[in-house]
Design an enzyme around this catalytic site. Structure first.
Site, PDB file in Angstrom:
ATOM      1  CB  CYS A 147      31.729  41.586  -9.622  1.00  0.00           C
ATOM      2  SG  CYS A 147      31.587  43.055 -10.643  1.00  0.00           S
ATOM      3  CG  HIS A 261      36.698  43.524 -11.356  1.00  0.00           C
ATOM      4  ND1 HIS A 261      36.715  43.541 -12.730  1.00  0.00           N
ATOM      5  CD2 HIS A 261      35.390  43.699 -10.992  1.00  0.00           C
ATOM      6  CE1 HIS A 261      35.477  43.723 -13.181  1.00  0.00           C
ATOM      7  NE2 HIS A 261      34.657  43.804 -12.151  1.00  0.00           N
TER       8      HIS A 261
HETATM    9  N1  NAP Z   1      29.839  40.409 -15.939  1.00  0.00           N
HETATM   10  C1  NAP Z   1      30.153  40.418 -14.636  1.00  0.00           C
HETATM   11  O1  NAP Z   1      31.325  40.392 -14.259  1.00  0.00           O
HETATM   12  C2  NAP Z   1      29.056  40.452 -13.602  1.00  0.00           C
HETATM   13  C3  NAP Z   1      29.435  40.315 -12.258  1.00  0.00           C
HETATM   14  C4  NAP Z   1      28.437  40.349 -11.271  1.00  0.00           C
HETATM   15  C5  NAP Z   1      27.114  40.503 -11.648  1.00  0.00           C
HETATM   16  N2  NAP Z   1      26.799  40.653 -12.960  1.00  0.00           N
HETATM   17  C6  NAP Z   1      25.384  40.780 -13.322  1.00  0.00           C
HETATM   18  O2  NAP Z   1      24.980  39.551 -13.936  1.00  0.00           O
HETATM   19  C7  NAP Z   1      23.962  39.790 -14.899  1.00  0.00           C
HETATM   20  C8  NAP Z   1      24.413  39.212 -16.249  1.00  0.00           C
HETATM   21  O3  NAP Z   1      25.539  39.930 -16.691  1.00  0.00           O
HETATM   22  P1  NAP Z   1      26.476  39.428 -17.889  1.00  0.00           P
HETATM   23  O4  NAP Z   1      27.744  40.180 -17.669  1.00  0.00           O
HETATM   24  O5  NAP Z   1      26.507  37.957 -17.992  1.00  0.00           O
HETATM   25  O6  NAP Z   1      25.715  40.056 -19.158  1.00  0.00           O
HETATM   26  P2  NAP Z   1      25.721  39.576 -20.674  1.00  0.00           P
HETATM   27  O7  NAP Z   1      26.984  38.878 -21.039  1.00  0.00           O
HETATM   28  O8  NAP Z   1      25.370  40.789 -21.459  1.00  0.00           O
HETATM   29  O9  NAP Z   1      24.517  38.522 -20.739  1.00  0.00           O
HETATM   30  C9  NAP Z   1      23.185  38.909 -20.574  1.00  0.00           C
HETATM   31  C10 NAP Z   1      22.308  37.662 -20.590  1.00  0.00           C
HETATM   32  O10 NAP Z   1      20.952  38.087 -20.342  1.00  0.00           O
HETATM   33  C11 NAP Z   1      20.138  37.439 -21.303  1.00  0.00           C
HETATM   34  N3  NAP Z   1      18.904  38.164 -21.567  1.00  0.00           N
HETATM   35  C12 NAP Z   1      18.732  39.372 -22.142  1.00  0.00           C
HETATM   36  N4  NAP Z   1      17.426  39.664 -22.246  1.00  0.00           N
HETATM   37  C13 NAP Z   1      16.758  38.609 -21.720  1.00  0.00           C
HETATM   38  C14 NAP Z   1      15.381  38.299 -21.555  1.00  0.00           C
HETATM   39  N5  NAP Z   1      14.420  39.143 -21.920  1.00  0.00           N
HETATM   40  N6  NAP Z   1      15.064  37.118 -20.981  1.00  0.00           N
HETATM   41  C15 NAP Z   1      16.020  36.245 -20.589  1.00  0.00           C
HETATM   42  N7  NAP Z   1      17.345  36.481 -20.730  1.00  0.00           N
HETATM   43  C16 NAP Z   1      17.707  37.646 -21.296  1.00  0.00           C
HETATM   44  C17 NAP Z   1      20.995  37.402 -22.545  1.00  0.00           C
HETATM   45  O11 NAP Z   1      20.432  36.460 -23.457  1.00  0.00           O
HETATM   46  P3  NAP Z   1      20.533  36.673 -25.058  1.00  0.00           P
HETATM   47  O12 NAP Z   1      21.914  36.203 -25.436  1.00  0.00           O
HETATM   48  O13 NAP Z   1      19.465  35.803 -25.573  1.00  0.00           O
HETATM   49  O14 NAP Z   1      20.319  38.133 -25.322  1.00  0.00           O
HETATM   50  C18 NAP Z   1      22.309  36.930 -21.942  1.00  0.00           C
HETATM   51  O15 NAP Z   1      22.282  35.538 -21.718  1.00  0.00           O
HETATM   52  C19 NAP Z   1      23.756  41.316 -14.898  1.00  0.00           C
HETATM   53  O16 NAP Z   1      22.694  41.651 -14.031  1.00  0.00           O
HETATM   54  C20 NAP Z   1      25.056  41.854 -14.345  1.00  0.00           C
HETATM   55  O17 NAP Z   1      24.913  43.118 -13.735  1.00  0.00           O
HETATM   56  C21 NAP Z   1      27.740  40.609 -13.948  1.00  0.00           C
END
Ligand code: NAP
Length: 373
Positions: A147, A261
Protein backbone atom coordinates in the site's frame (compact mmCIF):
# COMPACT_ATOMS: atom_id res chain seq x y z
CA UNK A 1 7.02 -20.25 -4.83
CA UNK A 2 5.07 -19.09 -7.87
CA UNK A 3 2.07 -21.27 -8.76
CA UNK A 4 2.70 -23.99 -11.28
CA UNK A 5 1.97 -22.44 -14.64
CA UNK A 6 1.59 -25.77 -16.40
CA UNK A 7 -1.95 -24.75 -17.33
CA UNK A 8 -0.46 -22.00 -19.50
CA UNK A 9 0.34 -22.25 -23.15
CA UNK A 10 3.76 -21.06 -24.33
CA UNK A 11 2.22 -17.68 -25.25
CA UNK A 12 1.31 -17.15 -21.60
CA UNK A 13 -2.43 -17.50 -22.22
CA UNK A 14 -4.43 -19.79 -19.95
CA UNK A 15 -5.67 -22.88 -21.73
CA UNK A 16 -8.91 -22.54 -19.74
CA UNK A 17 -11.19 -19.77 -21.00
CA UNK A 18 -11.61 -17.94 -17.70
CA UNK A 19 -12.95 -14.79 -19.37
CA UNK A 20 -16.28 -16.45 -20.10
CA UNK A 21 -16.94 -17.75 -16.62
CA UNK A 22 -17.69 -14.53 -14.85
CA UNK A 23 -17.69 -15.20 -11.08
CA UNK A 24 -15.45 -13.09 -8.85
CA UNK A 25 -14.02 -14.82 -5.78
CA UNK A 26 -12.87 -12.70 -2.84
CA UNK A 27 -10.52 -14.72 -0.64
CA UNK A 28 -10.42 -12.97 2.74
CA UNK A 29 -13.91 -11.52 2.34
CA UNK A 30 -14.24 -10.86 6.09
CA UNK A 31 -11.02 -8.83 6.37
CA UNK A 32 -10.64 -5.08 5.89
CA UNK A 33 -9.31 -5.32 2.33
CA UNK A 34 -11.80 -8.04 1.32
CA UNK A 35 -14.77 -6.08 2.66
CA UNK A 36 -13.55 -2.98 0.83
CA UNK A 37 -13.27 -4.99 -2.40
CA UNK A 38 -16.82 -6.29 -1.97
CA UNK A 39 -18.16 -2.80 -1.36
CA UNK A 40 -16.42 -1.52 -4.53
CA UNK A 41 -17.87 -4.38 -6.60
CA UNK A 42 -21.30 -3.57 -5.14
CA UNK A 43 -20.92 0.10 -6.08
CA UNK A 44 -19.97 -0.97 -9.62
CA UNK A 45 -23.34 -2.74 -9.86
CA UNK A 46 -22.09 -6.33 -10.12
CA UNK A 47 -24.88 -8.74 -9.33
CA UNK A 48 -24.72 -10.71 -6.09
CA UNK A 49 -24.73 -13.99 -8.00
CA UNK A 50 -21.32 -13.15 -9.46
CA UNK A 51 -19.63 -12.72 -6.06
CA UNK A 52 -18.13 -15.67 -4.18
CA UNK A 53 -17.18 -14.59 -0.65
CA UNK A 54 -14.51 -16.86 0.84
CA UNK A 55 -12.68 -16.85 4.16
CA UNK A 56 -11.32 -19.28 6.73
CA UNK A 57 -13.39 -22.11 8.21
CA UNK A 58 -13.93 -19.82 11.24
CA UNK A 59 -16.18 -17.54 9.20
CA UNK A 60 -18.29 -20.10 7.34
CA UNK A 61 -21.96 -19.33 7.94
CA UNK A 62 -21.41 -15.60 8.48
CA UNK A 63 -23.00 -13.19 6.02
CA UNK A 64 -22.03 -9.83 4.53
CA UNK A 65 -24.66 -7.33 3.28
CA UNK A 66 -24.60 -6.86 -0.50
CA UNK A 67 -27.03 -4.86 -2.63
CA UNK A 68 -30.03 -5.25 -0.25
CA UNK A 69 -29.21 -8.93 0.05
CA UNK A 70 -26.67 -11.05 1.89
CA UNK A 71 -23.53 -12.86 0.77
CA UNK A 72 -22.88 -16.10 2.66
CA UNK A 73 -19.22 -16.68 3.56
CA UNK A 74 -17.90 -19.99 2.25
CA UNK A 75 -14.72 -21.87 3.02
CA UNK A 76 -11.76 -20.90 0.83
CA UNK A 77 -10.08 -24.22 1.61
CA UNK A 78 -13.08 -26.14 0.26
CA UNK A 79 -13.50 -24.01 -2.89
CA UNK A 80 -12.69 -25.59 -6.29
CA UNK A 81 -12.77 -22.18 -8.10
CA UNK A 82 -14.65 -23.71 -11.04
CA UNK A 83 -16.57 -20.95 -12.86
CA UNK A 84 -14.44 -18.19 -11.33
CA UNK A 85 -13.00 -15.65 -13.81
CA UNK A 86 -10.96 -13.72 -11.27
CA UNK A 87 -9.84 -14.54 -7.74
CA UNK A 88 -9.01 -11.46 -5.67
CA UNK A 89 -6.76 -12.68 -2.87
CA UNK A 90 -7.17 -10.44 0.20
CA UNK A 91 -5.57 -12.73 2.78
CA UNK A 92 -2.07 -13.60 3.95
CA UNK A 93 0.89 -14.69 1.83
CA UNK A 94 0.47 -18.25 3.13
CA UNK A 95 -3.14 -18.39 1.96
CA UNK A 96 -2.12 -17.03 -1.46
CA UNK A 97 0.72 -19.55 -1.76
CA UNK A 98 -1.64 -22.39 -0.84
CA UNK A 99 -4.73 -21.51 -2.86
CA UNK A 100 -3.60 -19.45 -5.88
CA UNK A 101 -2.32 -22.56 -7.75
CA UNK A 102 -5.74 -24.20 -7.36
CA UNK A 103 -7.56 -21.07 -8.57
CA UNK A 104 -5.25 -20.78 -11.59
CA UNK A 105 -5.58 -24.47 -12.42
CA UNK A 106 -9.37 -24.05 -12.41
CA UNK A 107 -9.05 -21.25 -14.98
CA UNK A 108 -9.21 -18.13 -12.80
CA UNK A 109 -6.91 -15.14 -13.09
CA UNK A 110 -5.41 -14.38 -9.66
CA UNK A 111 -4.82 -10.85 -8.40
CA UNK A 112 -3.02 -11.06 -5.07
CA UNK A 113 -2.85 -8.37 -2.40
CA UNK A 114 -0.26 -10.18 -0.30
CA UNK A 115 3.51 -9.96 -0.76
CA UNK A 116 3.79 -13.64 -1.80
CA UNK A 117 4.58 -13.10 -5.49
CA UNK A 118 5.34 -9.38 -5.83
CA UNK A 119 9.04 -9.64 -6.54
CA UNK A 120 8.93 -12.76 -8.70
CA UNK A 121 10.38 -11.79 -12.09
CA UNK A 122 7.52 -13.51 -14.00
CA UNK A 123 4.76 -11.80 -12.02
CA UNK A 124 3.66 -8.30 -13.06
CA UNK A 125 3.45 -5.85 -10.13
CA UNK A 126 0.93 -3.34 -11.32
CA UNK A 127 -0.26 0.19 -10.62
CA UNK A 128 -2.45 0.80 -13.68
CA UNK A 129 -1.74 4.55 -13.87
CA UNK A 130 1.97 3.72 -14.16
CA UNK A 131 2.70 0.34 -15.71
CA UNK A 132 -0.47 -1.26 -17.02
CA UNK A 133 1.53 -2.01 -20.17
CA UNK A 134 3.32 -4.69 -18.11
CA UNK A 135 0.05 -6.67 -18.02
CA UNK A 136 0.25 -9.31 -20.68
CA UNK A 137 -2.83 -10.45 -22.56
CA UNK A 138 -4.32 -13.21 -20.47
CA UNK A 139 -2.15 -12.49 -17.40
CA UNK A 140 -2.92 -15.33 -15.01
CA UNK A 141 -1.21 -14.06 -11.87
CA UNK A 142 -0.81 -10.37 -11.08
CA UNK A 143 0.52 -8.90 -7.83
CA UNK A 144 -0.93 -5.83 -6.20
CA UNK A 145 1.87 -3.76 -4.63
CA UNK A 146 2.35 -2.83 -0.98
CA UNK A 147 0.00 0.00 0.00
CA UNK A 148 2.77 2.51 0.80
CA UNK A 149 4.51 1.73 -2.50
CA UNK A 150 1.26 2.37 -4.40
CA UNK A 151 0.65 5.71 -2.71
CA UNK A 152 4.28 6.82 -3.18
CA UNK A 153 4.51 5.81 -6.84
CA UNK A 154 1.16 7.38 -7.76
CA UNK A 155 2.12 10.64 -5.99
CA UNK A 156 5.55 10.87 -7.64
CA UNK A 157 4.68 9.47 -11.09
CA UNK A 158 3.74 12.87 -12.64
CA UNK A 159 7.19 14.22 -11.71
CA UNK A 160 8.97 11.05 -12.87
CA UNK A 161 7.23 11.28 -16.24
CA UNK A 162 7.91 14.98 -16.73
CA UNK A 163 11.42 15.39 -15.26
CA UNK A 164 12.90 11.94 -14.48
CA UNK A 165 13.85 10.70 -11.01
CA UNK A 166 17.19 10.49 -9.20
CA UNK A 167 16.24 9.82 -5.58
CA UNK A 168 13.42 9.81 -3.04
CA UNK A 169 13.39 10.39 0.72
CA UNK A 170 10.14 9.34 2.33
CA UNK A 171 8.74 9.29 5.89
CA UNK A 172 5.39 7.55 6.33
CA UNK A 173 2.63 8.11 8.90
CA UNK A 174 0.64 4.90 8.52
CA UNK A 175 -2.92 4.14 9.62
CA UNK A 176 -3.57 1.20 11.96
CA UNK A 177 -5.91 -0.48 9.43
CA UNK A 178 -2.84 -1.09 7.30
CA UNK A 179 -2.21 -4.02 9.65
CA UNK A 180 -5.75 -5.39 9.17
CA UNK A 181 -8.79 -5.64 11.42
CA UNK A 182 -6.58 -6.37 14.45
CA UNK A 183 -4.98 -2.92 14.17
CA UNK A 184 -8.36 -1.18 14.07
CA UNK A 185 -9.59 -3.15 17.09
CA UNK A 186 -6.48 -2.22 19.08
CA UNK A 187 -6.92 1.52 18.51
CA UNK A 188 -10.70 1.52 19.06
CA UNK A 189 -10.41 -0.49 22.28
CA UNK A 190 -7.85 1.99 23.59
CA UNK A 191 -10.10 4.92 22.61
CA UNK A 192 -13.10 3.36 24.42
CA UNK A 193 -11.04 2.69 27.54
CA UNK A 194 -9.62 6.23 27.53
CA UNK A 195 -13.16 7.66 27.32
CA UNK A 196 -13.88 5.82 30.60
CA UNK A 197 -10.68 7.10 32.16
CA UNK A 198 -8.95 3.74 31.87
CA UNK A 199 -5.89 2.42 30.01
CA UNK A 200 -6.19 -0.57 27.68
CA UNK A 201 -2.99 -2.51 26.99
CA UNK A 202 -2.37 -3.36 23.30
CA UNK A 203 -3.42 -6.84 22.21
CA UNK A 204 -2.34 -6.67 18.55
CA UNK A 205 0.55 -4.21 18.20
CA UNK A 206 3.50 -4.25 20.61
CA UNK A 207 3.04 -0.58 21.44
CA UNK A 208 -0.10 1.34 22.42
CA UNK A 209 -1.66 3.16 19.41
CA UNK A 210 -3.54 5.85 21.27
CA UNK A 211 -1.54 9.01 22.09
CA UNK A 212 1.46 7.33 20.48
CA UNK A 213 3.57 7.00 17.33
CA UNK A 214 5.83 4.01 16.80
CA UNK A 215 8.24 2.51 14.30
CA UNK A 216 6.39 0.29 11.79
CA UNK A 217 5.40 -3.01 13.37
CA UNK A 218 7.01 -5.19 10.66
CA UNK A 219 10.20 -7.11 11.43
CA UNK A 220 13.60 -5.37 11.30
CA UNK A 221 16.34 -6.77 9.05
CA UNK A 222 19.26 -7.23 11.48
CA UNK A 223 21.93 -6.46 8.85
CA UNK A 224 20.45 -3.24 7.45
CA UNK A 225 18.24 -1.89 10.25
CA UNK A 226 15.43 -1.48 7.69
CA UNK A 227 11.99 -2.79 8.61
CA UNK A 228 10.08 -4.95 6.14
CA UNK A 229 7.72 -2.12 5.16
CA UNK A 230 10.71 0.07 4.26
CA UNK A 231 12.25 -2.79 2.27
CA UNK A 232 8.96 -3.26 0.36
CA UNK A 233 8.81 0.44 -0.53
CA UNK A 234 12.34 0.28 -1.97
CA UNK A 235 12.05 -3.03 -3.86
CA UNK A 236 8.50 -2.66 -5.12
CA UNK A 237 8.74 0.99 -6.23
CA UNK A 238 11.88 0.10 -8.19
CA UNK A 239 10.04 -2.78 -9.87
CA UNK A 240 6.89 -0.75 -10.66
CA UNK A 241 8.99 1.97 -12.30
CA UNK A 242 11.57 -0.41 -13.80
CA UNK A 243 14.26 1.68 -12.07
CA UNK A 244 16.29 -1.03 -10.31
CA UNK A 245 18.92 1.32 -8.87
CA UNK A 246 16.70 4.25 -7.86
CA UNK A 247 17.84 5.64 -4.48
CA UNK A 248 14.95 5.46 -2.00
CA UNK A 249 15.42 6.30 1.70
CA UNK A 250 12.30 5.37 3.71
CA UNK A 251 11.33 5.61 7.38
CA UNK A 252 7.97 3.98 8.19
CA UNK A 253 5.96 4.82 11.27
CA UNK A 254 2.50 3.90 12.58
CA UNK A 255 0.22 6.72 13.84
CA UNK A 256 -3.16 6.65 15.64
CA UNK A 257 -5.21 7.10 12.45
CA UNK A 258 -7.87 4.57 11.41
CA UNK A 259 -7.46 4.68 7.63
CA UNK A 260 -5.36 6.39 4.91
CA UNK A 261 -1.60 6.68 5.01
CA UNK A 262 0.31 9.99 4.94
CA UNK A 263 3.76 10.42 3.39
CA UNK A 264 6.30 13.27 3.59
CA UNK A 265 8.25 12.91 0.35
CA UNK A 266 11.33 14.70 -1.00
CA UNK A 267 12.19 13.90 -4.61
CA UNK A 268 15.35 14.67 -6.51
CA UNK A 269 14.63 15.09 -10.22
CA UNK A 270 16.83 14.43 -13.24
CA UNK A 271 15.81 17.74 -14.80
CA UNK A 272 15.32 20.85 -12.63
CA UNK A 273 11.84 22.38 -12.71
CA UNK A 274 10.07 25.57 -11.72
CA UNK A 275 7.15 25.50 -9.32
CA UNK A 276 4.82 26.19 -12.28
CA UNK A 277 6.26 23.16 -14.12
CA UNK A 278 5.76 20.93 -11.07
CA UNK A 279 2.20 22.10 -10.47
CA UNK A 280 1.34 21.67 -14.18
CA UNK A 281 2.63 18.09 -14.05
CA UNK A 282 0.36 17.29 -11.09
CA UNK A 283 -2.63 19.06 -12.64
CA UNK A 284 -2.48 16.82 -15.73
CA UNK A 285 -1.99 13.55 -13.82
CA UNK A 286 -4.39 10.64 -13.37
CA UNK A 287 -5.06 9.33 -9.88
CA UNK A 288 -3.68 12.43 -8.15
CA UNK A 289 -5.61 15.40 -6.75
CA UNK A 290 -3.77 18.53 -5.63
CA UNK A 291 -4.93 19.90 -2.25
CA UNK A 292 -2.59 22.79 -1.68
CA UNK A 293 -4.05 26.11 -0.58
CA UNK A 294 -1.41 28.06 1.32
CA UNK A 295 -3.78 30.92 2.16
CA UNK A 296 -6.53 28.72 3.62
CA UNK A 297 -4.00 26.20 5.00
CA UNK A 298 -5.84 23.42 3.19
CA UNK A 299 -3.56 20.42 2.64
CA UNK A 300 -3.91 16.62 2.38
CA UNK A 301 -5.08 14.76 5.49
CA UNK A 302 -6.00 11.09 6.00
CA UNK A 303 -9.62 12.08 6.64
CA UNK A 304 -9.76 13.91 3.29
CA UNK A 305 -8.20 10.94 1.48
CA UNK A 306 -10.27 8.22 3.23
CA UNK A 307 -12.88 6.36 1.13
CA UNK A 308 -11.54 7.85 -2.11
CA UNK A 309 -9.26 6.52 -4.85
CA UNK A 310 -7.22 9.66 -5.53
CA UNK A 311 -3.87 10.20 -3.87
CA UNK A 312 -3.97 13.75 -2.46
CA UNK A 313 -0.81 15.83 -2.95
CA UNK A 314 0.01 19.18 -1.34
CA UNK A 315 2.63 21.26 0.51
CA UNK A 316 4.38 21.42 -2.89
CA UNK A 317 7.59 23.38 -2.37
CA UNK A 318 11.25 23.38 -3.39
CA UNK A 319 13.65 21.85 -0.86
CA UNK A 320 14.74 24.84 1.24
CA UNK A 321 18.13 23.18 1.73
CA UNK A 322 19.07 23.77 -1.92
CA UNK A 323 19.16 26.94 -4.03
CA UNK A 324 17.27 27.32 -7.31
CA UNK A 325 19.34 27.83 -10.49
CA UNK A 326 19.47 31.16 -12.41
CA UNK A 327 16.17 30.28 -14.14
CA UNK A 328 14.43 29.66 -10.80
CA UNK A 329 14.44 25.90 -11.31
CA UNK A 330 15.06 23.35 -8.55
CA UNK A 331 15.95 19.69 -8.67
CA UNK A 332 14.65 18.78 -5.20
CA UNK A 333 10.95 19.09 -4.30
CA UNK A 334 9.05 18.39 -1.08
CA UNK A 335 5.47 17.05 -0.99
CA UNK A 336 2.88 15.79 1.45
CA UNK A 337 0.73 12.93 0.11
CA UNK A 338 -2.25 11.04 1.59
CA UNK A 339 -3.94 7.98 0.11
CA UNK A 340 -6.53 5.49 1.31
CA UNK A 341 -4.44 2.35 1.63
CA UNK A 342 -7.51 0.09 1.79
CA UNK A 343 -8.75 1.46 -1.54
CA UNK A 344 -5.99 2.68 -3.87
CA UNK A 345 -3.37 0.86 -1.77
CA UNK A 346 -5.23 -2.46 -2.04
CA UNK A 347 -8.84 -3.15 -3.10
CA UNK A 348 -9.39 -0.46 -5.77
CA UNK A 349 -6.01 -1.04 -7.36
CA UNK A 350 -6.73 -4.79 -7.56
CA UNK A 351 -10.15 -4.15 -9.09
CA UNK A 352 -8.65 -1.67 -11.56
CA UNK A 353 -6.26 -4.45 -12.62
CA UNK A 354 -9.17 -6.85 -13.10
CA UNK A 355 -10.90 -4.16 -15.18
CA UNK A 356 -7.76 -3.66 -17.30
CA UNK A 357 -7.84 -7.41 -18.01
CA UNK A 358 -11.53 -7.22 -18.98
CA UNK A 359 -12.48 -9.66 -16.23
CA UNK A 360 -15.36 -7.77 -14.61
CA UNK A 361 -17.56 -6.75 -17.51
CA UNK A 362 -19.79 -9.51 -18.85
CA UNK A 363 -19.84 -7.71 -22.23
CA UNK A 364 -16.13 -8.48 -22.51
CA UNK A 365 -16.69 -12.19 -21.93
CA UNK A 366 -16.74 -12.86 -25.65
CA UNK A 367 -13.61 -10.82 -26.33
CA UNK A 368 -10.77 -12.82 -27.82
CA UNK A 369 -8.13 -10.18 -27.16
CA UNK A 370 -7.77 -7.61 -24.43
CA UNK A 371 -6.35 -4.22 -25.29
CA UNK A 372 -3.85 -2.94 -22.76
CA UNK A 373 -2.93 0.69 -23.35
N1 NAP B 1 -4.82 -3.55 5.35
C1 NAP B 1 -4.22 -2.89 4.36
O1 NAP B 1 -4.21 -1.66 4.31
C2 NAP B 1 -3.54 -3.66 3.25
C3 NAP B 1 -3.04 -2.93 2.16
C4 NAP B 1 -2.40 -3.61 1.12
C5 NAP B 1 -2.28 -4.99 1.19
N2 NAP B 1 -2.75 -5.66 2.27
C6 NAP B 1 -2.64 -7.12 2.30
O2 NAP B 1 -3.94 -7.66 2.08
C7 NAP B 1 -4.08 -8.91 2.75
C8 NAP B 1 -5.30 -8.84 3.68
O3 NAP B 1 -5.04 -7.89 4.68
P1 NAP B 1 -6.19 -7.31 5.64
O4 NAP B 1 -5.60 -6.04 6.15
O5 NAP B 1 -7.51 -7.30 4.99
O6 NAP B 1 -6.17 -8.40 6.83
P2 NAP B 1 -7.33 -8.81 7.84
O7 NAP B 1 -8.28 -7.69 8.09
O8 NAP B 1 -6.63 -9.38 9.02
O9 NAP B 1 -8.11 -9.97 7.06
C9 NAP B 1 -7.52 -11.21 6.80
C10 NAP B 1 -8.49 -12.05 5.96
O10 NAP B 1 -7.82 -13.28 5.65
C11 NAP B 1 -8.75 -14.33 5.91
N3 NAP B 1 -8.09 -15.59 6.20
C12 NAP B 1 -7.31 -15.93 7.25
N4 NAP B 1 -6.94 -17.22 7.16
C13 NAP B 1 -7.50 -17.70 6.03
C14 NAP B 1 -7.51 -18.98 5.40
N5 NAP B 1 -6.84 -20.01 5.90
N6 NAP B 1 -8.20 -19.11 4.25
C15 NAP B 1 -8.89 -18.07 3.72
N7 NAP B 1 -8.93 -16.84 4.27
C16 NAP B 1 -8.25 -16.66 5.42
C17 NAP B 1 -9.50 -13.84 7.13
O11 NAP B 1 -10.69 -14.62 7.27
P3 NAP B 1 -11.30 -14.97 8.72
O12 NAP B 1 -12.08 -13.74 9.13
O13 NAP B 1 -12.17 -16.13 8.45
O14 NAP B 1 -10.15 -15.27 9.63
C18 NAP B 1 -9.78 -12.41 6.71
O15 NAP B 1 -10.87 -12.36 5.81
C19 NAP B 1 -2.74 -9.13 3.47
O16 NAP B 1 -1.88 -9.91 2.67
C20 NAP B 1 -2.17 -7.73 3.61
O17 NAP B 1 -0.76 -7.71 3.71
C21 NAP B 1 -3.40 -5.03 3.30
Amino acid sequence: MVPDRSSLSSSGTSTVDHHRAGRIAIIGATGVVGREAISILESKGLSRSRILALASERSVGMTIPYASDLLAIESADACDFVGVSVALFCASSDVAQNLAPRAIAAGAAVIDNSSAFRLHPDVPLIVPEINRAALAHGSTLVANPNCSAVILTVAVEPLRQAFGLRAIDIATYQAVSGAGQGGIDDLLNQVKAAALGRTQAPSFFREPCLFNVFSHDSAIEPETGLNVEERKIIDESRKIWSLPTLRITPTCVRVPVLRAHTQAITVELDQPATERDVRDAFAAARGVRVVDDRVASNFPTPLKAAHGDDVLVGRIRPDPGTSPDASGRSRRWCLLACGDQLRKGAASNAIQIADCLGLLTPANAQATSIAIA
